[in-house]
Enzyme design. Structure first.
Site, PDB file in Angstrom:
ATOM      1  CG  ASP A  53      -1.976   1.035   1.205  1.00 54.62           C
ATOM      2  OD1 ASP A  53      -3.121   0.706   1.557  1.00 54.62           O
ATOM      3  OD2 ASP A  53      -1.692   2.185   0.829  1.00 54.62           O
ATOM      4  CG  ASP A 146      -2.868   3.444  -2.397  1.00 57.48           C
ATOM      5  OD1 ASP A 146      -3.905   2.768  -2.278  1.00 57.48           O
ATOM      6  OD2 ASP A 146      -2.283   3.976  -1.444  1.00 57.48           O
ATOM      7  CD  GLU A 147      -5.802  -1.229  -0.901  1.00 54.32           C
ATOM      8  OE1 GLU A 147      -5.500  -2.041  -0.020  1.00 54.32           O
ATOM      9  OE2 GLU A 147      -6.768  -0.476  -0.833  1.00 54.32           O
TER      10      GLU A 147
END
Ligand code: TTP
Ligand code: MG
Length: 453
Positions: A53, A146-147
């Site tokens: 993340d 974003d992860e």
């Protein structure tokens, strides 16, 4: 203990050098690079499911690109009347959080620099990070901009390095090549990998092993399980279960009797069990957002206000990842844990909040029958790339036009002029603040939070 970064090193545990990413059997200084920065864990060579993340993603990219922002609290979001998308860790020290109304954020942190989001930049960075993960394993499941989860089982043969070593290198390479930091959680399933990635942020690397999982989870509150909001936590607590340790002691049968399918899910997570595979095929099946009410709700106007707020979140996320949906799904959960879903096929794919809201209201209208709801969610599925024909809908001028259309839509509904002048999203925020509704609401690329959290 689980995160062994310098402070709590277990004796005789192998260690990963945070500088050169090599595992050594012991010793406080790395024989390869002389760094004394390491993490140690007994299962370091066996754990292979990772969650990665990015730290304060949008804000980190903005800081990377503008030297003037260095050392300053930075908020990324939509102007004075908008909402905080994210903020850097310095701004978090003042209490600023994602999804907070901007006026409140600026009250908490008046010196913050507010930056408008630039999704193209975030997408470019996200793609670069994705490419470096794809180089390690075909089993990458990206769950948001974003992860991502990675399954690195068996990759040691291919790369000649343990998963932890590959991840350490990945983390350093991302910092060097993309210019931002990421946090890594490493465990034996997705739930614990995601939990671990939160433990040591920013630039963290934390592990949760099989031998310690139950002991680690035992003192955690029930909300520690991603997907448990305040209402469910309260109901679970009313039945006498305050912590995951309490749930560990409960009979599975009893939990199922009390909470139905949710009881099984609680039992598994409390015991560190998560059978979901890292599944690249399940990426981006849908974009959805849901929220759990602090108090069960049967009030149509409040439900509609929340619906608008969720539609805005889904629209924002859809624009971030450049998709539009053909199918709209409304999800409601009643106070007795029954899930109701209503689905409709749209006449054309959309990523606009106002379209989702208009159609979502139609779906909701059929469900508001006096029942009390504990959760409302909305999502789009049957996704396609937002094509050139939709570009006019995402340029700033079109957004203004869409907003005007939304205002007109709202005016046509029976819910009063108040909704127009203040904006439903702001009302919901105010309602959430006043009720201290604190669920970790977040748009997800999956059909349901329970499935993927
Ligand atoms: P997150 O990973 O939840 O947040 P983050 O990366 O900013 O911070 P953290 O270090 O705690 O992981 O979300 C990723 C990005 O998604 C975030 O940078 C901005 C965007 N986002 C929104 O636009 N709205 C939201 O409500 C949230 C939670 C995130
Ligand atoms: Mg993040």
């Amino acid at each position: 203990m689980l995160t062994m970064d310098r402070h709590h090193t277990p004796p005789q545990a192998p260690r990963l050098c945070r500088n050169c990413s090599k595992i050594r059997p012991s010793g406080s200084v790395c024989p390869h690079c002389s760094s004394d920065h390491y993490i140690a864990h007994k299962e370091i060579k066996e754990l292979s499911i990772a969650h990665i993340d990015c730290d304060a993603f949008f804000a980190s990219i903005e800081k990377r690109d503008n030297p003037d922002l260095q050392g300053k609290p930075v908020i990324v979001g939509g102007g004075k009347r908008g909402v905080v998308a994210t903020c850097c860790y310095m701004a978090r020290l003042f209490g600023v959080r994602s999804a907070m109304p901007m006026f409140k954020a600026l009250k908490l942190c008046p010196n913050a620099v507010v930056v408008r989001p630039d999704f193209d930049k975030y997408k470019t960075a996200s793609r670069a990070i994705r490419a470096s993960m794809d180089a390690l394993t075909p089993l990458v499941q990206q769950v948001s901009i974003d992860e991502a989860y990675l399954d690195l089982s068996g990759t040691e043969k291919l790369h000649g390095k343990a998963p932890a070593e590959l991840l350490g290198e990945l983390q350093n390479n991302i910092q060097r090549d993309v210019g931002i930091t990421v946090s890594i959680g490493l465990s034996y399933n997705k739930f614990l990998a995601k939990s671990a990635s939160d433990l040591d942020k920013p630039n963290g690397f934390a592990m949760i092993g099989k031998a310690e999982a139950r002991e680690f989870l035992a003192p955690c509150p029930v909300e520690f399980i991603h997907g448990v909001g305040p209402a469910l936590a309260r109901q679970v607590s009313q039945k006498g279960y305050e912590t995951l340790g309490g749930l560990q002691m409960a009979e599975l049968k009893q939990l199922i009797g009390l909470f139905g399918e949710t009881g099984l899910w609680l039992h598994e997570r409390a015991n560190g069990i998560d059978k979901r595979p890292v599944d690249p095929r399940s990426e981006r099946k849908s974009v959805s957002a849901e929220t759990t009410f602090f108090e069960d709700c049967s009030d149509k106007e409040l439900l509609i206000d929340h619906l608008w707020w969720l539609c805005e979140k889904v629209a924002l996320r859809s624009k971030e990842i450049g998709v539009a949906g053909n199918v709209l799904t409304l999800k409601l959960k009643t106070s007795d844990f029954k899930t109701r879903t209503r689905r409709m096929t749209l006449t054309r794919p959309t990523q606009l909040a106002q379209v989702m809201f208009r159609q979502g209201q139609t779906l909701l209208g059929k469900e508001v029958d006096g029942a009390r709801f504990r959760l409302i969610g909305i999502g789009i599925s049957d996704l396609e790339q937002a094509g050139a024909d939709m570009a006019d809908l995402i340029d700033p001028g079109a957004l203004k036009r869409a907003r005007a259309e939304r205002a007109a839509d709202i005016a046509k509904t029976k819910f009063g002029s108040n909704a127009i002048s203040t904006g439903r999203g702001i009302r919901v925020q105010a309602d959430r603040q006043s009720r201290k509704q604190s669920d970790t609401q977040k748009t997800s690329d999956q059909t349901s939070r329970h499935k993927d959290t």
